[in-house]
Scaffold this motif. Sequence first.
Motif, mmCIF file in Angstrom:
data_model
loop_
_atom_site.group_PDB
_atom_site.id
_atom_site.type_symbol
_atom_site.label_atom_id
_atom_site.label_comp_id
_atom_site.label_asym_id
_atom_site.label_seq_id
_atom_site.Cartn_x
_atom_site.Cartn_y
_atom_site.Cartn_z
ATOM 1 N N ILE A 59 0.847 -1.204 0.000
ATOM 2 C CA ILE A 59 0.000 0.000 0.000
ATOM 3 C C ILE A 59 0.880 1.251 0.000
ATOM 4 O O ILE A 59 0.657 2.197 -0.768
ATOM 5 C CB ILE A 59 -0.941 0.013 1.225
ATOM 6 C CG1 ILE A 59 -1.998 -1.094 1.117
ATOM 7 C CG2 ILE A 59 -1.604 1.383 1.383
ATOM 8 C CD1 ILE A 59 -3.021 -0.889 0.014
ATOM 9 N N LEU A 60 1.893 1.263 0.853
ATOM 10 C CA LEU A 60 2.792 2.413 0.948
ATOM 11 C C LEU A 60 3.492 2.684 -0.374
ATOM 12 O O LEU A 60 3.561 3.838 -0.820
ATOM 13 C CB LEU A 60 3.832 2.163 2.051
ATOM 14 C CG LEU A 60 4.956 3.187 2.176
ATOM 15 C CD1 LEU A 60 4.411 4.562 2.540
ATOM 16 C CD2 LEU A 60 5.992 2.720 3.207
ATOM 17 N N ILE A 215 -3.247 5.686 7.878
ATOM 18 C CA ILE A 215 -1.846 6.104 7.799
ATOM 19 C C ILE A 215 -1.708 7.372 8.626
ATOM 20 O O ILE A 215 -2.499 8.304 8.479
ATOM 21 C CB ILE A 215 -1.437 6.353 6.339
ATOM 22 C CG1 ILE A 215 -1.653 5.073 5.508
ATOM 23 C CG2 ILE A 215 0.018 6.805 6.252
ATOM 24 C CD1 ILE A 215 -1.491 5.292 4.009
ATOM 25 N N ALA A 216 -0.724 7.413 9.517
ATOM 26 C CA ALA A 216 -0.567 8.537 10.440
ATOM 27 C C ALA A 216 0.466 9.541 9.933
ATOM 28 O O ALA A 216 1.496 9.163 9.371
ATOM 29 C CB ALA A 216 -0.148 8.027 11.818
ATOM 30 N N PHE A 217 0.150 10.829 10.153
ATOM 31 C CA PHE A 217 1.034 11.931 9.755
ATOM 32 C C PHE A 217 1.185 12.891 10.924
ATOM 33 O O PHE A 217 0.316 12.972 11.793
ATOM 34 C CB PHE A 217 0.429 12.712 8.581
ATOM 35 C CG PHE A 217 0.180 11.911 7.351
ATOM 36 C CD1 PHE A 217 1.088 11.905 6.312
ATOM 37 C CD2 PHE A 217 -0.984 11.158 7.226
ATOM 38 C CE1 PHE A 217 0.842 11.162 5.160
ATOM 39 C CE2 PHE A 217 -1.237 10.412 6.083
ATOM 40 C CZ PHE A 217 -0.315 10.415 5.055
ATOM 41 N N ALA A 218 2.263 13.653 10.905
ATOM 42 C CA ALA A 218 2.400 14.735 11.868
ATOM 43 C C ALA A 218 1.254 15.721 11.649
ATOM 44 O O ALA A 218 0.778 15.903 10.522
ATOM 45 C CB ALA A 218 3.740 15.443 11.693
ATOM 46 N N GLU A 219 0.789 16.335 12.723
ATOM 47 C CA GLU A 219 -0.334 17.269 12.619
ATOM 48 C C GLU A 219 -0.030 18.373 11.611
ATOM 49 O O GLU A 219 1.060 18.948 11.604
ATOM 50 C CB GLU A 219 -0.629 17.884 13.989
ATOM 51 C CG GLU A 219 -1.395 16.973 14.925
ATOM 52 C CD GLU A 219 -1.924 17.715 16.134
ATOM 53 O OE1 GLU A 219 -3.143 17.667 16.386
ATOM 54 O OE2 GLU A 219 -1.116 18.343 16.832
ATOM 55 N N GLY A 220 -1.015 18.665 10.763
ATOM 56 C CA GLY A 220 -0.854 19.715 9.780
ATOM 57 C C GLY A 220 -0.099 19.310 8.530
ATOM 58 O O GLY A 220 0.204 20.165 7.684
ATOM 59 N N ALA A 233 -8.153 6.589 -5.512
ATOM 60 C CA ALA A 233 -7.896 6.160 -6.885
ATOM 61 C C ALA A 233 -7.565 4.670 -6.938
ATOM 62 O O ALA A 233 -7.986 3.971 -7.867
ATOM 63 C CB ALA A 233 -6.757 6.985 -7.485
ATOM 64 N N MET A 234 -6.822 4.191 -5.957
ATOM 65 C CA MET A 234 -6.472 2.771 -5.901
ATOM 66 C C MET A 234 -7.713 1.897 -5.745
ATOM 67 O O MET A 234 -7.813 0.812 -6.327
ATOM 68 C CB MET A 234 -5.506 2.520 -4.744
ATOM 69 C CG MET A 234 -4.115 3.081 -4.973
ATOM 70 S SD MET A 234 -3.140 3.167 -3.445
ATOM 71 C CE MET A 234 -3.091 1.433 -2.948
ATOM 72 N N ILE A 243 -4.022 -5.805 -4.286
ATOM 73 C CA ILE A 243 -3.111 -5.922 -3.148
ATOM 74 C C ILE A 243 -3.766 -6.715 -2.022
ATOM 75 O O ILE A 243 -3.141 -7.565 -1.387
ATOM 76 C CB ILE A 243 -2.683 -4.522 -2.659
ATOM 77 C CG1 ILE A 243 -1.885 -3.796 -3.751
ATOM 78 C CG2 ILE A 243 -1.852 -4.624 -1.380
ATOM 79 C CD1 ILE A 243 -1.562 -2.350 -3.427
ATOM 80 N N HIS A 244 -5.048 -6.447 -1.788
ATOM 81 C CA HIS A 244 -5.780 -7.167 -0.741
ATOM 82 C C HIS A 244 -5.812 -8.661 -1.041
ATOM 83 O O HIS A 244 -5.585 -9.493 -0.157
ATOM 84 C CB HIS A 244 -7.198 -6.622 -0.609
ATOM 85 C CG HIS A 244 -7.947 -7.165 0.553
ATOM 86 N ND1 HIS A 244 -8.496 -8.430 0.567
ATOM 87 C CD2 HIS A 244 -8.232 -6.635 1.771
ATOM 88 C CE1 HIS A 244 -9.076 -8.653 1.720
ATOM 89 N NE2 HIS A 244 -8.939 -7.583 2.465
#
Length: 254
Positions: A59-60, A215-220, A233-234, A243-244
């Motif tokens: 996925i990544l 999926i985790a990201f830094a805030e902002g 889109a995937m 992929i699954h």
Amino acid sequence: MKRQLKQASLVSCLALGMGGAGLALADNHVLEVVTDPSFVPFEMMDTETGEMVGFDMDILEEVAQRAGFEYNLRTMDFNGIIPAVQTGNVDVAIAGITITEEREKIVDFSDPYYDSGLRLLVTANEDDIQELDDLEGKKVATKIGSTSYDFLQKNLESADITPYPGTSDMYMALLGGSVDAAFYDAPNVGYFSQTKGQGRVKVVGPLYEGQQYGIAFAEGSDWVEPVNEALAAMKEDGTYDEIHAKWFGSASGE
């Protein structure tokens, strides 16, 4: 291999990228990504190649190509992943991370990309434990920092709950008789029961606490929207289903 390039520690190696990836490199879009090396089959180390493989890794790789970034990938214990994103030590985390209100207060999440829950695992000859209530007075293993640990803490009053640093430690404790049951994320429990644990363990009881991974990201972070567009889109063009199916079978049977 392509994945070896993405996991290279030296940014100079990434200059070999082509196409959209090359454009991203020109703009210095090289993100630091972290994962947990033991959440099978989402992320795990291929002992022959030394590379991280799994559902999340595929996925990544696909998301990165579509959103327009390259990445350096490293691993750490799961309980350190959210703090690493929160403090800005890494840009992105993908590790079967359940989206929770508590976590959403300190990091940003993508749209959900996997629906899950929690399941109970016991040895093959165990007939007394059929559901969560049967764990009262028993020893149960789970994983440090996981939502399964939080769930057990809230819902079991007298069980002896033992958190382990990795899933392999948790499962070995069950097989070795140190605990009476293991409680963890459904896809991981199911995968173990059909692979290394086949014939030795069984999944019992219902699916507890429906969950969604993000999926985790830094805030902002500016990357949340591009990643959401890539995920959408995937799913639209069938790539997600492919992929699954590779790791779990048909997505329609999830």
